[in-house]
Design a protein around this motif. Structure first.
Motif, PDB file in Angstrom:
ATOM      1  N   GLY A 199       0.454  -1.669   0.082  1.00  0.00           N
ATOM      2  CA  GLY A 199       0.216   0.432   0.087  1.00  0.00           C
ATOM      3  C   GLY A 199       0.429   1.386   0.084  1.00  0.00           C
ATOM      4  N   PHE A 200       1.640   1.287   0.821  1.00  0.00           N
ATOM      5  CA  PHE A 200       3.101   2.765   0.945  1.00  0.00           C
ATOM      6  C   PHE A 200       4.177   2.301   0.174  1.00  0.00           C
ATOM      7  CE2 PHE A 200      -0.428   2.165   4.160  1.00  0.00           C
ATOM      8  CZ  PHE A 200      -1.218   3.753   3.792  1.00  0.00           C
ATOM      9  N   GLY A 201       5.002   1.645  -0.032  1.00  0.00           N
ATOM     10  CA  GLY A 201       5.602   1.777  -0.678  1.00  0.00           C
ATOM     11  C   GLY A 201       6.077   1.626  -2.321  1.00  0.00           C
ATOM     12  N   ILE A 202       7.638   2.381  -2.156  1.00  0.00           N
ATOM     13  CA  ILE A 202       7.905   2.477  -3.820  1.00  0.00           C
ATOM     14  C   ILE A 202       9.045   1.905  -4.498  1.00  0.00           C
ATOM     15  CG2 ILE A 202       8.216   4.191  -5.110  1.00  0.00           C
ATOM     16  CD1 ILE A 202       6.931   6.466  -3.419  1.00  0.00           C
ATOM     17  N   ASP A 203       9.288   1.245  -5.144  1.00  0.00           N
ATOM     18  CA  ASP A 203      10.474  -0.139  -5.258  1.00  0.00           C
ATOM     19  C   ASP A 203      10.977   0.920  -6.152  1.00  0.00           C
ATOM     20  OD1 ASP A 203       8.985  -0.031  -7.579  1.00  0.00           O
ATOM     21  OD2 ASP A 203       8.471  -2.160  -7.044  1.00  0.00           O
ATOM     22  N   ALA A 204      12.557   0.470  -6.671  1.00  0.00           N
ATOM     23  CA  ALA A 204      13.141   1.873  -7.856  1.00  0.00           C
ATOM     24  C   ALA A 204      12.526   1.502  -9.483  1.00  0.00           C
ATOM     25  CB  ALA A 204      14.261   0.882  -7.998  1.00  0.00           C
ATOM     26  N   GLY A 205      11.497   0.685  -9.473  1.00  0.00           N
ATOM     27  CA  GLY A 205      10.655   0.736 -10.986  1.00  0.00           C
ATOM     28  C   GLY A 205       9.678   1.936 -11.213  1.00  0.00           C
ATOM     29  N   GLN A 206       9.093   1.774  -9.777  1.00  0.00           N
ATOM     30  CA  GLN A 206       8.346   2.653  -9.056  1.00  0.00           C
ATOM     31  C   GLN A 206       8.604   3.597  -9.010  1.00  0.00           C
ATOM     32  OE1 GLN A 206       6.331   0.887  -6.033  1.00  0.00           O
ATOM     33  NE2 GLN A 206       4.470  -0.137  -6.877  1.00  0.00           N
ATOM     34  N   SER A 207       9.576   4.218  -8.549  1.00  0.00           N
ATOM     35  CA  SER A 207      10.189   5.830  -9.078  1.00  0.00           C
ATOM     36  C   SER A 207      10.472   5.875  -9.625  1.00  0.00           C
ATOM     37  CB  SER A 207      11.214   5.302  -7.801  1.00  0.00           C
ATOM     38  OG  SER A 207      11.895   6.463  -7.151  1.00  0.00           O
ATOM     39  N   ALA A 208      11.000   5.270 -10.851  1.00  0.00           N
ATOM     40  CA  ALA A 208      11.647   6.412 -11.992  1.00  0.00           C
ATOM     41  C   ALA A 208      10.274   6.231 -13.145  1.00  0.00           C
ATOM     42  CB  ALA A 208      12.597   4.748 -12.728  1.00  0.00           C
ATOM     43  N   ALA A 209       9.101   5.504 -12.836  1.00  0.00           N
ATOM     44  CA  ALA A 209       7.966   5.890 -13.798  1.00  0.00           C
ATOM     45  C   ALA A 209       7.990   6.827 -13.038  1.00  0.00           C
ATOM     46  CB  ALA A 209       7.026   4.366 -13.820  1.00  0.00           C
ATOM     47  N   SER A 210       7.466   6.966 -11.984  1.00  0.00           N
ATOM     48  CA  SER A 210       6.815   8.201 -11.213  1.00  0.00           C
ATOM     49  C   SER A 210       7.078   9.915 -10.773  1.00  0.00           C
ATOM     50  CB  SER A 210       5.736   7.793  -9.752  1.00  0.00           C
ATOM     51  OG  SER A 210       7.086   7.500  -8.889  1.00  0.00           O
ATOM     52  N   GLY A 211       8.447   9.418 -10.861  1.00  0.00           N
ATOM     53  CA  GLY A 211       9.028   9.996 -10.569  1.00  0.00           C
ATOM     54  C   GLY A 211       9.054  10.779  -8.833  1.00  0.00           C
ATOM     55  N   LEU A 212       8.863  10.157  -7.946  1.00  0.00           N
ATOM     56  CA  LEU A 212       8.364   9.905  -6.365  1.00  0.00           C
ATOM     57  C   LEU A 212       9.611   9.082  -5.859  1.00  0.00           C
ATOM     58  CD1 LEU A 212       4.935   8.602  -6.157  1.00  0.00           C
ATOM     59  CD2 LEU A 212       5.637  11.162  -5.851  1.00  0.00           C
ATOM     60  N   PRO A 213       9.994   9.628  -4.838  1.00  0.00           N
ATOM     61  CA  PRO A 213      11.418   8.895  -4.245  1.00  0.00           C
ATOM     62  C   PRO A 213      10.496   7.595  -4.004  1.00  0.00           C
ATOM     63  CG  PRO A 213      10.701  10.313  -2.689  1.00  0.00           C
ATOM     64  CD  PRO A 213       9.813  10.648  -4.387  1.00  0.00           C
ATOM     65  N   GLU A 214      11.849   6.105  -4.028  1.00  0.00           N
ATOM     66  CA  GLU A 214      11.886   5.466  -3.463  1.00  0.00           C
ATOM     67  C   GLU A 214      11.391   4.882  -1.697  1.00  0.00           C
ATOM     68  OE1 GLU A 214      14.614   2.076  -4.478  1.00  0.00           O
ATOM     69  OE2 GLU A 214      15.710   3.363  -5.913  1.00  0.00           O
ATOM     70  N   TYR A 215      10.442   3.916  -1.398  1.00  0.00           N
ATOM     71  CA  TYR A 215      10.418   4.066  -0.064  1.00  0.00           C
ATOM     72  C   TYR A 215      10.109   2.956   0.760  1.00  0.00           C
ATOM     73  CZ  TYR A 215       8.846   5.856   4.339  1.00  0.00           C
ATOM     74  OH  TYR A 215       8.109   6.540   6.039  1.00  0.00           O
ATOM     75  N   GLN A 216      10.778   2.366   1.294  1.00  0.00           N
ATOM     76  CA  GLN A 216      10.106   1.053   2.002  1.00  0.00           C
ATOM     77  C   GLN A 216       9.335   0.946   3.134  1.00  0.00           C
ATOM     78  OE1 GLN A 216      10.716  -2.092   0.315  1.00  0.00           O
ATOM     79  NE2 GLN A 216      10.916  -0.496  -1.529  1.00  0.00           N
ATOM     80  N   VAL A 217       8.232   0.378   3.697  1.00  0.00           N
ATOM     81  CA  VAL A 217       7.938   0.113   4.828  1.00  0.00           C
ATOM     82  C   VAL A 217       8.335  -0.969   5.760  1.00  0.00           C
ATOM     83  CG1 VAL A 217       5.847   0.365   6.345  1.00  0.00           C
ATOM     84  CG2 VAL A 217       6.452   1.625   4.095  1.00  0.00           C
ATOM     85  N   ASP A 218       8.795  -0.823   7.189  1.00  0.00           N
ATOM     86  CA  ASP A 218       9.209  -1.819   8.153  1.00  0.00           C
ATOM     87  C   ASP A 218       7.953  -2.683   8.237  1.00  0.00           C
ATOM     88  OD1 ASP A 218      12.065  -1.520   7.447  1.00  0.00           O
ATOM     89  OD2 ASP A 218      11.885  -0.175   9.208  1.00  0.00           O
ATOM     90  N   SER A 219       8.217  -3.240   8.565  1.00  0.00           N
ATOM     91  CA  SER A 219       6.489  -3.771   9.938  1.00  0.00           C
ATOM     92  C   SER A 219       7.028  -3.382  11.327  1.00  0.00           C
ATOM     93  CB  SER A 219       6.877  -5.545  10.528  1.00  0.00           C
ATOM     94  OG  SER A 219       7.222  -6.006   8.827  1.00  0.00           O
ATOM     95  N   GLY A 220       5.404  -3.348  12.045  1.00  0.00           N
ATOM     96  CA  GLY A 220       5.217  -2.836  12.855  1.00  0.00           C
ATOM     97  C   GLY A 220       4.097  -2.176  13.187  1.00  0.00           C
ATOM     98  N   LEU A 221       3.412  -0.814  13.538  1.00  0.00           N
ATOM     99  CA  LEU A 221       2.485  -0.439  13.764  1.00  0.00           C
ATOM    100  C   LEU A 221       1.698  -0.214  12.618  1.00  0.00           C
ATOM    101  CD1 LEU A 221      -0.145   0.767  15.633  1.00  0.00           C
ATOM    102  CD2 LEU A 221       1.591   2.718  16.254  1.00  0.00           C
ATOM    103  N   ARG A 222       1.027  -0.163  11.917  1.00  0.00           N
ATOM    104  CA  ARG A 222       0.683   0.682  10.902  1.00  0.00           C
ATOM    105  C   ARG A 222      -0.769   1.702  10.824  1.00  0.00           C
ATOM    106  NH1 ARG A 222      -2.557  -0.199   5.096  1.00  0.00           N
ATOM    107  NH2 ARG A 222      -4.234   0.432   5.686  1.00  0.00           N
ATOM    108  N   SER A 223      -1.146   1.928  12.634  1.00  0.00           N
ATOM    109  CA  SER A 223      -2.607   2.912  13.006  1.00  0.00           C
ATOM    110  C   SER A 223      -3.418   2.762  14.089  1.00  0.00           C
ATOM    111  CB  SER A 223      -3.246   2.947  11.346  1.00  0.00           C
ATOM    112  OG  SER A 223      -4.479   1.457  11.962  1.00  0.00           O
ATOM    113  N   PHE A 224      -4.100   3.443  14.627  1.00  0.00           N
ATOM    114  CA  PHE A 224      -4.652   3.107  15.591  1.00  0.00           C
ATOM    115  C   PHE A 224      -6.431   3.673  14.397  1.00  0.00           C
ATOM    116  CE2 PHE A 224      -0.986   3.831  17.920  1.00  0.00           C
ATOM    117  CZ  PHE A 224      -1.212   2.960  19.064  1.00  0.00           C
ATOM    118  N   GLY A 225      -7.376   3.251  14.920  1.00  0.00           N
ATOM    119  CA  GLY A 225      -8.240   3.518  14.409  1.00  0.00           C
ATOM    120  C   GLY A 225      -9.677   3.476  15.498  1.00  0.00           C
TER     121      GLY A 225
END
Length: 275
Positions: A199-225
């Motif tokens: 849902g929230f990560g951006i890999d190298a291919g997506q970064s090159a196609a979208s212009g957004l920086p690469e981003y990786q999310v670790d396991s852990g807390l997602r949210s409070f609801g």
């Protein structure tokens, strides 16, 4: 939760959990919670509800764009005592009550995926489309009394794109024990890295196609609801229902370039006719 193997899954669940119905008069609903559809009206066998709702919600996870979307409501159910098997939309499953204070549910359904076109503003351009995928949901609730006034809840969502877990507490308002009234749940949501980056990560291919920086999310807390459910019986055949959901993301999720908002929210209302 939005597959030809569903009937096999239901059969497997049935062999594990089904019990012979008691000769005594049973409850009008399996568990008196507004968040749990129950069209049986206290009788074993088949029941059917059909309806329509409208939701106002975020366009995708992390979006700051909102829109209206119609949603079908109701489903087909078969009840035997404290067990119900159901088919609703793109989901099939079983739910049941044990020892008056334990509620279990197992569902096979679909994750809707995500398309670049979900963003009218083009914020998803270059990230590619994500296909629908099957998910399995296991849920358990443990009430502090047979009246189901307060409870603990746990839910696991697993599939081909990682795992998500939800843990929290709930409270039911009012004195009704027929499934009407309202309830509220406060939960903490956790995800593994695979589910998070879907849902929230951006890999190298997506970064090159979208212009957004690469981003990786670790396991852990997602949210409070916070989730609120309401159900009202107009008469024997007609129900109206409502739901409101607010999910506030953790700082790591909020830092993703995909997360243009700090939260996800939706509100929905609808009606169901019970045949």
């Amino acid at each position: 939760m939005k597959a030809h193997n569903y009937l096999l899954a239901a059969a497997c669940v049935s062999s594990l959990f089904i019990a012979t119905a008691s000769a005594q008069e049973q409850s009008q609903v399996v568990v008196p919670l507004p968040s749990v559809d129950d069209f049986s009206q206290g009788e074993d066998g088949w029941s059917f509800g059909l309806g329509l709702g409208i939701e106002y919600e975020t366009a995708y996870e992390g979006s700051d764009e909102f829109g209206f979307e119609p949603e079908p409501a109701g489903g087909v159910q078969w009840r035997s005592g404290d067990n119900t098997f159901f088919f609703a939309g793109e989901a099939i499953g079983w739910r049941g009550l044990r020892a008056d204070t334990w509620f279990f549910q197992a569902v096979v359904g679909f994750d809707e995926g995500r398309e670049e076109a979900d963003s009218d503003e083009g914020y998803l351009d270059g990230l590619g489309d994500q296909d629908e995928g099957a998910e399995v949901v296991f849920e358990a609730r443990r009430a502090f009394g047979a009246d189901w006034r307060n409870w603990l809840v746990g839910r696991i969502v697993t599939g081909g794109d990682g795992n998500l877990g939800l843990f929290g507490v709930g409270h039911r308002f009012g004195n009704q024990i027929d499934g009407s009234g309202s309830e509220i749940n406060l939960v903490a949501v956790f995800h593994d890295s695979e589910y998070a980056n879907k849902g929230f990560g951006i890999d190298a291919g997506q970064s090159a196609a979208s212009g957004l920086p690469e981003y990786q999310v670790d396991s852990g807390l997602r949210s409070f609801g916070l989730n609120y459910n309401y159900r009202h019986y107009i008469n024997k055949n007609w129900q109206i229902y409502g739901e409101a959901l607010y999910e506030h993301y953790s700082s790591e999720v909020r830092d993703s370039p995909i997360a243009r908002g700090d939260y996800e929210a939706e509100i929905g209302v609808g009606f169901i006719y019970i045949f």
